[in-house]
Design an enzyme around this catalytic site. Structure first.
Site, PDB file in Angstrom:
ATOM      1  N   CYS A 156     -17.586   7.722   2.231  1.00 25.09           N
ATOM      2  CA  CYS A 156     -16.970   6.452   3.085  1.00 25.09           C
ATOM      3  C   CYS A 156     -16.576   6.925   4.504  1.00 25.09           C
ATOM      4  CB  CYS A 156     -15.972   5.851   2.446  1.00 25.09           C
ATOM      5  SG  CYS A 156     -15.369   4.376   3.066  1.00 25.09           S
ATOM      6  N   CYS A 181     -23.771  -5.732   2.702  1.00 26.81           N
ATOM      7  CA  CYS A 181     -22.991  -4.627   2.857  1.00 26.81           C
ATOM      8  C   CYS A 181     -23.585  -3.308   2.406  1.00 26.81           C
ATOM      9  CB  CYS A 181     -21.583  -4.763   2.244  1.00 26.81           C
ATOM     10  SG  CYS A 181     -21.825  -5.135   0.334  1.00 26.81           S
ATOM     11  N   ASP A 190       0.897  -1.317   0.059  1.00 31.21           N
ATOM     12  CA  ASP A 190      -0.110  -0.141   0.046  1.00 31.21           C
ATOM     13  C   ASP A 190       0.880   1.182   0.003  1.00 31.21           C
ATOM     14  OD1 ASP A 190      -2.195   1.517   0.192  1.00 31.21           O
ATOM     15  OD2 ASP A 190      -2.848   1.356   2.148  1.00 31.21           O
ATOM     16  N   CYS A 207     -24.341   0.103   5.096  1.00 31.71           N
ATOM     17  CA  CYS A 207     -23.710   1.431   5.162  1.00 31.71           C
ATOM     18  C   CYS A 207     -24.523   2.360   5.401  1.00 31.71           C
ATOM     19  CB  CYS A 207     -23.056   1.577   3.663  1.00 31.71           C
ATOM     20  SG  CYS A 207     -21.999   3.306   3.745  1.00 31.71           S
ATOM     21  N   CYS A 215     -20.441 -13.463  -4.154  1.00 33.98           N
ATOM     22  CA  CYS A 215     -21.423 -12.790  -3.323  1.00 33.98           C
ATOM     23  C   CYS A 215     -22.775 -12.958  -3.725  1.00 33.98           C
ATOM     24  CB  CYS A 215     -21.035 -11.052  -3.742  1.00 33.98           C
ATOM     25  SG  CYS A 215     -19.669 -10.531  -3.118  1.00 33.98           S
ATOM     26  N   CYS A 229     -26.633 -11.264  -2.379  1.00 28.12           N
ATOM     27  CA  CYS A 229     -26.399 -10.707  -1.319  1.00 28.12           C
ATOM     28  C   CYS A 229     -26.180  -9.207  -1.318  1.00 28.12           C
ATOM     29  CB  CYS A 229     -25.196 -11.390  -0.472  1.00 28.12           C
ATOM     30  SG  CYS A 229     -24.973 -10.652   1.436  1.00 28.12           S
ATOM     31  N   CYS A 265     -13.671   2.204   9.762  1.00 24.90           N
ATOM     32  CA  CYS A 265     -14.932   1.699   9.840  1.00 24.90           C
ATOM     33  C   CYS A 265     -14.879   0.254   9.240  1.00 24.90           C
ATOM     34  CB  CYS A 265     -16.002   2.422   8.812  1.00 24.90           C
ATOM     35  SG  CYS A 265     -17.703   1.842   8.915  1.00 24.90           S
ATOM     36  N   CYS A 297     -19.080  -2.597   6.795  1.00 24.48           N
ATOM     37  CA  CYS A 297     -19.386  -3.541   5.572  1.00 24.48           C
ATOM     38  C   CYS A 297     -18.706  -4.835   5.706  1.00 24.48           C
ATOM     39  CB  CYS A 297     -19.132  -2.769   4.274  1.00 24.48           C
ATOM     40  SG  CYS A 297     -17.310  -2.506   3.899  1.00 24.48           S
TER      41      CYS A 297
END
Length: 311
Positions: free
Chosen positions: A212, A192, A132, A196, A186, A189, A239, A242
């Protein structure tokens, strides 16, 4: 050593270092991802993170970062620990990933070991490793390396590990046997998206950083918009909403890296403590922590908002 044995050796050593999985993909231009990234940037979904506009060519083509690159070796490592669940409701919360030692430092040391090990097997190599820390689309490479699929919350999901993990990669002028990608699991579904509180997931697989909570509490340097402050709830830094609601995190893989486990001194401090913290206390508590990315003034601003939300 042939590519098959080299691939297995590097993968096995990555697991010995504490990574949960290691995958291999061919270093090449990310055509689809480049189009999606350009569209996202044009729509200003990246907020004030102007650095995401820089080095676009390098971001979508690893051979621009490492001339002659042939492969991207991706690794993932869980940071989840049962202690993370000890953050009680009613107190300010910090995202799980930030409660341990700064992951950049932990992963980079291990990737350096993996790089040196690879070099010991094949001789002198040209390459770089990243955590990163450079214009690299690490999620895209994790997907291409077969380490998971892109979830609707834009996090990478792995059926065996969940999504509470960090990603790192080596870009090398070495050929390996390349991994097969995995399919999207996924399904229908939308947990998430539904969970949020700021509607930051404006459509499946797309995030508007401007809404966000992680962006608002870490990257945004100015005051958080008034209309979004109550939506922060208890979240003071980052956070996990999600991810917490994701079915694939029902039984997440535990971290094998002790430094990534949460520091107990950061757990269950009440809102009065955080609201009254001073700069020396901040420096002492968060020494060697990724939380220092948010300067003291930003952290205090967040604490004040959460104080109002909880009081």
């Amino acid at each position: 050593m042939d590519s098959k044995n080299l691939t297995e050796a590097v993968k096995n050593y990555a697991l010995q270092l504490g990574f949960d999985a290691c995958g291999f993909s061919k270093a090449e231009f990310l055509e689809t991802e480049a189009r999606r990234l350009e569209e996202w940037l044009v729509q200003q979904r990246h907020g004030t993170m102007s650095w995401m506009e820089n080095n676009f060519d390098k971001r979508v083509d690893p051979t621009k970062l490492v001339p002659g690159a042939k492969s991207v070796v991706s690794v993932i490592g869980s940071y989840y620990s049962p202690e993370h669940d000890h953050q009680s409701s009613g107190n300010p919360k910090i995202a799980k990933y930030a409660l341990g030692r700064d992951y950049h430092k932990v992963f980079k040391k291990k990737l350096k070991d993996l790089f040196n090990y690879t070099e010991s097997l094949v001789g002198n190599i040209e390459g770089r490793f990243f955590v990163d820390s450079a214009p690299v689309l690490d999620k895209a490479w994790a997907v291409r390396s077969g380490l998971g699929w892109m979830g609707k919350n834009s996090n990478i999901l792995n059926k065996d590990i969940g999504s509470f993990f960090f990603i790192g990669e080596m870009i090398l002028d070495v050929e390996f046997n390349y991994s097969s990608g995995t399919t999207d699991h996924c399904g229908t579904c939308t947990r998430c998206i539904d969970a949020c509180p700021t509607d930051a997931i404006y459509e499946p697989y797309r995030i508007d950083s401007n809404k966000c909570i992680s962006y608002l509490t870490i990257e945004l340097k100015e005051q958080i918009p008034q209309e979004l402050q109550s939506s922060l709830g208890e979240w003071m830094y980052g956070c996990d909403i999600c991810q917490d609601v994701c079915p694939w995190n029902k039984d997440p893989s535990l971290t094998q890296m002790a430094d990534l486990k949460p520091r107990t001194k950061l757990l269950n401090k009440n809102i009065d403590f955080w609201n009254e913290i001073d700069n020396p206390q901040y420096d002492a508590l968060f020494e060697g922590s990724a939380i220092r990315r948010a300067k003291f003034e930003k952290f205090k601003m967040n604490a004040g908002i959460v104080y109002n939300n909880l009081k």
